[in-house]
Scaffold this motif. Sequence first.
Motif, PDB file in Angstrom:
ATOM      1  N   THR A 126       9.205   6.839   4.935  1.00 29.32           N
ATOM      2  CA  THR A 126       9.027   8.287   4.799  1.00 29.32           C
ATOM      3  C   THR A 126       8.106   8.861   5.882  1.00 29.32           C
ATOM      4  O   THR A 126       8.014  10.067   6.045  1.00 29.32           O
ATOM      5  N   MET A 127       7.379   7.980   6.602  1.00 28.06           N
ATOM      6  CA  MET A 127       6.526   8.442   7.691  1.00 28.06           C
ATOM      7  C   MET A 127       7.290   8.452   9.017  1.00 28.06           C
ATOM      8  O   MET A 127       6.796   8.939  10.030  1.00 28.06           O
ATOM      9  N   ARG A 154       0.806  -1.221   0.000  1.00 22.50           N
ATOM     10  CA  ARG A 154       0.000   0.000   0.000  1.00 22.50           C
ATOM     11  C   ARG A 154       0.840   1.272   0.000  1.00 22.50           C
ATOM     12  O   ARG A 154       0.350   2.359  -0.242  1.00 22.50           O
ATOM     13  N   CYS A 183      -1.495   9.691  -0.928  1.00 21.60           N
ATOM     14  CA  CYS A 183      -1.468   8.272  -0.566  1.00 21.60           C
ATOM     15  C   CYS A 183      -2.683   7.952   0.309  1.00 21.60           C
ATOM     16  O   CYS A 183      -2.966   8.663   1.273  1.00 21.60           O
ATOM     17  N   CYS A 209       6.471  12.313   4.226  1.00 22.41           N
ATOM     18  CA  CYS A 209       5.169  11.926   4.793  1.00 22.41           C
ATOM     19  C   CYS A 209       5.068  12.405   6.244  1.00 22.41           C
ATOM     20  O   CYS A 209       4.031  12.909   6.672  1.00 22.41           O
ATOM     21  N   ARG A 211       3.288   4.215  -0.970  1.00 22.88           N
ATOM     22  CA  ARG A 211       3.698   4.884  -2.205  1.00 22.88           C
ATOM     23  C   ARG A 211       4.970   5.708  -2.019  1.00 22.88           C
ATOM     24  O   ARG A 211       5.240   6.653  -2.769  1.00 22.88           O
ATOM     25  N   CYS A 237      -1.520   4.694   8.062  1.00 20.51           N
ATOM     26  CA  CYS A 237      -0.092   5.002   8.187  1.00 20.51           C
ATOM     27  C   CYS A 237       0.089   6.302   8.955  1.00 20.51           C
ATOM     28  O   CYS A 237      -0.352   7.369   8.520  1.00 20.51           O
ATOM     29  N   LEU A 240       3.769   2.664   7.735  1.00 26.80           N
ATOM     30  CA  LEU A 240       3.868   1.604   6.727  1.00 26.80           C
ATOM     31  C   LEU A 240       5.154   1.769   5.923  1.00 26.80           C
ATOM     32  O   LEU A 240       5.719   0.812   5.419  1.00 26.80           O
ATOM     33  N   GLY A 241       5.586   3.006   5.782  1.00 28.88           N
ATOM     34  CA  GLY A 241       6.792   3.268   4.998  1.00 28.88           C
ATOM     35  C   GLY A 241       7.759   4.126   5.785  1.00 28.88           C
ATOM     36  O   GLY A 241       7.379   4.797   6.747  1.00 28.88           O
ATOM     37  N   ALA A 250      -3.219   5.661   2.416  1.00 25.07           N
ATOM     38  CA  ALA A 250      -2.927   5.253   3.787  1.00 25.07           C
ATOM     39  C   ALA A 250      -2.528   6.436   4.676  1.00 25.07           C
ATOM     40  O   ALA A 250      -2.543   6.338   5.907  1.00 25.07           O
ATOM     41  N   PHE A 251      -2.201   7.585   4.047  1.00 18.42           N
ATOM     42  CA  PHE A 251      -1.683   8.743   4.777  1.00 18.42           C
ATOM     43  C   PHE A 251      -2.629   9.169   5.903  1.00 18.42           C
ATOM     44  O   PHE A 251      -3.791   9.497   5.666  1.00 18.42           O
ATOM     45  N   VAL A 308       6.751   9.142  -3.783  1.00 18.79           N
ATOM     46  CA  VAL A 308       6.977  10.363  -2.987  1.00 18.79           C
ATOM     47  C   VAL A 308       8.447  10.778  -3.097  1.00 18.79           C
ATOM     48  O   VAL A 308       8.769  11.948  -3.320  1.00 18.79           O
TER      49      VAL A 308
HETATM   50  S1  SF4 Z   1       4.880   6.208   4.279  1.00 17.29           S
HETATM   51 FE1  SF4 Z   1       2.683   6.004   4.689  1.00 17.29          FE
HETATM   52  S2  SF4 Z   1       1.757   7.923   3.897  1.00 17.29           S
HETATM   53 FE2  SF4 Z   1       3.837   7.763   3.043  1.00 17.29          FE
HETATM   54  S3  SF4 Z   1       3.546   6.764   1.045  1.00 17.29           S
HETATM   55 FE3  SF4 Z   1       4.008   5.110   2.531  1.00 17.29          FE
HETATM   56  S4  SF4 Z   1       1.994   4.432   3.260  1.00 17.29           S
HETATM   57 FE4  SF4 Z   1       1.659   6.393   2.232  1.00 17.29          FE
END
Ligand code: SF4
Lengths: 88, 371
Positions: B344-345, B312, B328, B352, B314, B335, B341-342, B330-331, B318
């Motif tokens: 970048t968060m 899920r 995204c 993110c 992205r 997430c 989830l990624g 999930a933002f 990004v």
């Molecule tokens: S880190 Fe979270 S908000 Fe950013 S792209 Fe991944 S799932 Fe989406």
Amino acid sequence: MCLGLPGRVVEVVDDRGTPMAVVDFGGVTKQICCAYLPDIAVGEYAIVHAGFALARLDEAAALETLALLRSLGSVADEVGPGGAQAMS
Amino acid sequence: MRYLDEFGDPELARGLVEDILARATRRWTVMEVCGGQTHSLVRNGIDELLAGSVEFVHGPGCPVCVTPLETIDRALAIAGRPEVTLCSFGDMLRVPGSHQDLFQVRAQGGDVRVVYSPLDAVRVAEAEPGREVVFFAVGFETTAPANAMAVVRARELGVENFSMIVSHVLVPPAMNAILSSPRRRVEGFLAAGHVCTVMGTAQYDEIVDDFGVPVVVAGFEALDLLDATRRVVAQLEAGEARLENAYERAVSREGNPRARAVLAEVFALCDRTWRGIGTIPRSGWRLSDAYSGYDAELRFDVGDVRAVESPRCRAGEVLQGLVTPDSCEAFGTTCTPRSPLGATMVSGEGACAAYYRYRSAGTTARSPGRG
Ligand code: SF4
């Protein structure tokens, strides 16, 4: 980790042959390594990354940049705020 | 701090914003490469204030975000070994691997410690000769001098129980890859000022010449970013492409020659996989042959590691400036920084995380200089 912070050197020390410094980051002091900037002196500002001083902040250059920025505004005055925008 | 605080002066910032808005005859797409700059732009609301004239797309300059998932999984496996003490920068702890993160390894009894400087990890190794101390050495050209000095020091002091997982990445090859992409949108760059404190500015000459894009070296305060953006826009409006330095108080053309000499000795260029982006040729550093004895991945066989990315997330798009985090799904829902989830968060440099921290409450444009 990658965020470099400017700090002021308050003391220079030697750790078994490695130049170190105590640096003040706005009230919090840390001991950092000056192997890459061995001639930094007390009172100077350095950019610190992961416990290492990497660059000296040049006060003269900083003041010059600020003076330049203060002298700007001419373009906005000529065209007027949003003036050029209207053409797009 | 006297002349440092002035780079957040709201009055001057307002003038620069007006200047840029007046100058631009269209909306230009500008990438800030460095995640620290992404956070400063979003925190100060600069991207929103300039929205009519400049679209900021956020670059891959977040070390936590681009460290390959395989490398994180391998670090997790090494950290789980009973004889190992894994030392890491704090922001690596929450980065999700395929199945867990370093926090969870620690909760399960792994010896994982946060250090401020890689030299601290060498100190741990000296103090505890019975442990195998491994430092997780990631980052761009800014953390590389610190990490390089750690192995130099370990060798000088004869510390044998120290090694590093090295996964360094380099900014110019990433800019090159972004500009070479058929989906390229970037028209000008704010170059990461602190990378330039180490490497100097000459490395961007080729990018400017090859791709005809303006590159302006930028600092991190509101005025630094606005001034650099103003210069990029001025070049774009004039149809020019030059390298400019808008961070002269910290950056010289040659960078830090001492640091560059140590980097050349300790590291060697290699191809590197960037998480979410893919492999970019000659875009990373590994330990040089002279220092390969300190390579933790050679010291500890952790077998085959097969990485599984969340379907899920992205983050790859990004990181290439193709989408902004809020597109995204999930933002902010599935997430968040607490359960990312990624990558970048996770970190203080991830795009993110910047949007979540400064935007998710539905904020409107703030005055620059605040924060
Ligand atoms: S880190 Fe979270 S908000 Fe950013 S792209 Fe991944 S799932 Fe989406």
